[in-house]
Design a protein around this motif. Sequence first.
Motif, mmCIF file in Angstrom:
data_model
loop_
_atom_site.group_PDB
_atom_site.id
_atom_site.type_symbol
_atom_site.label_atom_id
_atom_site.label_comp_id
_atom_site.label_asym_id
_atom_site.label_seq_id
_atom_site.Cartn_x
_atom_site.Cartn_y
_atom_site.Cartn_z
ATOM 1 N N ARG A 1 41.863 30.727 60.318
ATOM 2 C CA ARG A 1 42.012 32.177 60.168
ATOM 3 C C ARG A 1 43.263 32.701 60.854
ATOM 4 N N ALA A 2 43.809 31.915 61.809
ATOM 5 C CA ALA A 2 45.000 32.358 62.536
ATOM 6 C C ALA A 2 46.285 31.959 61.824
ATOM 7 N N ALA A 3 46.177 31.128 60.810
ATOM 8 C CA ALA A 3 47.383 30.592 60.159
ATOM 9 C C ALA A 3 48.364 31.675 59.701
ATOM 10 N N PRO A 4 47.882 32.802 59.119
ATOM 11 C CA PRO A 4 48.841 33.818 58.679
ATOM 12 C C PRO A 4 49.661 34.409 59.826
ATOM 13 N N GLN A 5 49.185 34.255 61.069
ATOM 14 C CA GLN A 5 49.911 34.854 62.191
ATOM 15 C C GLN A 5 50.984 33.908 62.751
ATOM 16 N N LEU A 6 50.924 32.644 62.316
ATOM 17 C CA LEU A 6 51.914 31.677 62.813
ATOM 18 C C LEU A 6 53.144 31.788 61.914
ATOM 19 N N VAL A 7 54.173 32.434 62.436
ATOM 20 C CA VAL A 7 55.312 32.815 61.580
ATOM 21 C C VAL A 7 56.215 31.627 61.273
ATOM 22 N N SER A 8 56.602 30.910 62.310
ATOM 23 C CA SER A 8 57.519 29.786 62.083
ATOM 24 C C SER A 8 57.448 28.808 63.236
ATOM 25 N N GLY A 9 57.863 27.572 62.984
ATOM 26 C CA GLY A 9 57.961 26.564 64.036
ATOM 27 C C GLY A 9 56.636 25.905 64.384
ATOM 28 N N TRP A 10 55.677 25.885 63.472
ATOM 29 C CA TRP A 10 54.377 25.269 63.739
ATOM 30 C C TRP A 10 54.145 24.125 62.759
ATOM 31 N N TRP A 11 53.688 22.980 63.303
ATOM 32 C CA TRP A 11 53.316 21.871 62.434
ATOM 33 C C TRP A 11 51.825 21.941 62.132
#
Lengths: 185, 636
Positions: free
Chosen positions: A57-67
Amino acid sequence: MAIERAALQHLILIVPLLFSASFATGCKNGEPDLTGRTEEEAASPRAAAGIQVADPRAAPQLVSGWWDVEDHAWRWTARKFAVVLRAPIGAARRGATLRFSFTLPDAALNRFKSVTLSASVEGTPLAPETYREPGPKVYARDVPSNLLSAYSVRVDFKLDRAFSPGNGDPRELGLIAHRLGLESQ
Amino acid sequence: MNAHAAATRSGRLQSDGLHALSAAVYWLAPPLLCLAIFWRGLLAWFQGDDFAWLALRLHVHDWQTIMHALFAPMAQGSIRPWSERGFFMVFESLFGVNALPFRIWVFLTQFANLALVAAIARRMTGSRMVGFWAAILWMVHSSLVLPMVWTSVYNQVLCGFFLLSAFWFLLRYIETGRRSECVGQWVMFILGFGALEINVVYPAVAALYTYLCARKYFRTTLPLVIPSVLFVVLDRLAVPSQQGGLYALHWTSAMARTFVIYCHQTFAPTEVAFWIKGGPDILLTIALGGAIIGFATARMHRGDRLPLFCLGWFAILLAPVLPLRDHASPYYLSLPTIGLAILGGYALVCAWHGSAAWKTVATVLVTTYLAVMVPVDWIAMEWWGQRSWAVERTVLGAVRARQLHPQEAILLDGVDSTVFWSGIFHYPFTLFGVSNVYLTPQSERHIEPRPELGRISDYMLPSGPTVHGLNDNQIVVYRVGPDRLKAITSRYLDTTAQDLSLEPPQRVDAGNPLMAYLLGPEWYALEGGSRWMPRRATLRIGAPQSPSAKLFLSGFCSESQLRAGPLPVRITLAGTALPEFTLNCSATQFHAILALPGHLIGTKWLDLAVESGRTFRAGHDGRELGLSFGTFEIRE
């Protein structure tokens, strides 16, 4: 005896009627249909002020730089990574605390001796911190209220160094991230 | 000749048709009127104690647990396998948590009761009309409201069925002398013990009737006393008398006062009929009660002992509840009033055979009685029905919210006293496999406290965890409304939540994920509703507010850990060590209460450390395990 027979004859008219209604409406048939029992909000999903980075559910908040998520529990970051967080309750009056829980991997410190993490909220930098030991760490900084007047804010993180795991894995890896968020003060 | 035969046959057919119609009206009118007056009871949902009986199913796993669920004394020590435990377990296993089949069954039993009352009155007086009016007069009595709307009060209806059936068999036995009728009486009487304790007085009813009206059979009723005495002895052995509270028995002169209160409520149900309070209620009691007593006296002067029996029925069935000085409930009149209803029907029919003046008096009195009882039934059914539907909206709304939000905790806002005490207090959500439903912080402001029942705060999520949960999107908030639950999470976030305190609560539940932020890093992951710690673990808790506050702990320790002897546990609060306590081998579930030093008062929160004297490792689980918690609570 006629009196009881008459009673039975007439009550028998009612009993099957009520019983069939009972079975028609009452028999167990799995989950009851509860549609319409609540009135839901029309608004789109809210961003959270605090997130477990592995939570889908938090994925949309991870803008960039996440694997990708690993072991259903954590994610590798890149050297630079960013997240959008909702301003927590009371933040516009009292400010908030940015708290980032992560693990500094042996692999990074074996190569670099130290790693420095810096962050900025809506472009305003917060004090960096340098880590020289591997293991679980918490980066915590107060964020003034004037930076948190909007509904949500962008938080950018930056490491001074990152590494590549090799073995054909082209990723640039920074930290093992668990949880991060803005907490009410 | 043929024409004459045809005419005779036609006349017989007409006569048969009229007879059938009259019989249909006779037997169907009381149940149909019952449906017309009490229909809301047919549609009512569960409320209050219903949820405790529905939850029995969750504790039944094998024969042993079935027997325990059916026969172990519960709820003030009562043992009512047919009318409560068995009834709820069977119907729930057939129909699930669906109230309608339960309600239909209650109505069917009551219809049988109405037929039995009519049949009994008809047999005792020889008049069909007495039977008809007895059923009508009893059916409209306001004491039947609760049994007709609240499933937990089915015990009154079912006990009525067994009592009336036993007595009906007695009348048939007296009429026919057949042994099978006597056996029928015994069977129904014995079964009645599984419905309600009031059944013990049946031998007195049977003895009184035979003594007054069928002396030849008096001796045959005496052995009925034996099961009653045995039941009372066994009941007292299994369930010690309540020494205090609402259900304490007071064998004092207060019983006479209670009797007078019930007599007044029999004719003037002022709890609902507020419009007759302050004068008219006394007049009504004197008029209706006086008429009944006057009729009985006049008949007794003529050697008719039946009215005395009807009055005796009232007194005998009321006697068991008279010692309940502090719990005079109108529904306790539902069985005693059968006697008065038969007497009333008898008086009405006798008056109808008398002069015009008696007819007028009887008509006025019966009309007055109906004019009070029917509106009272209507108003009370509406109130109880609405109460049950408010609970239904809240409970099923929360279950729907769980379907839509399987991972979030559900906060209910705007819960009032009615919905709380008749619904949420019994935590009905578990019946649907739903947990993590709480009231919003400060909900206690809108709920009337009832400390004798429980604490509202136990059902609320404290402010601090609420703020944390809302920040992390771990909570959805719903407002309890007149139609259905309304999601208000965003509005709640922007308004009420902005003023919530962040201070740690005085009750920390280690098994609640919303309170995990209060726990130190030593604690292991959540397992079910609790959490293991290693040898030592820490947490943050709200500080005591008064010198009399104590620390309450509840948790679990492993049996294998206790085999090595008493297990010492040490607690430190804000650096101050509390006296060490030990857990012994008799309890794996433990509760401890520790006094607190006075100097801890005044701060906002305290750091608490708990240390287990020994640890263990279980099987392949490599973790060092100390104790499992549980809750930590500071309160008075």
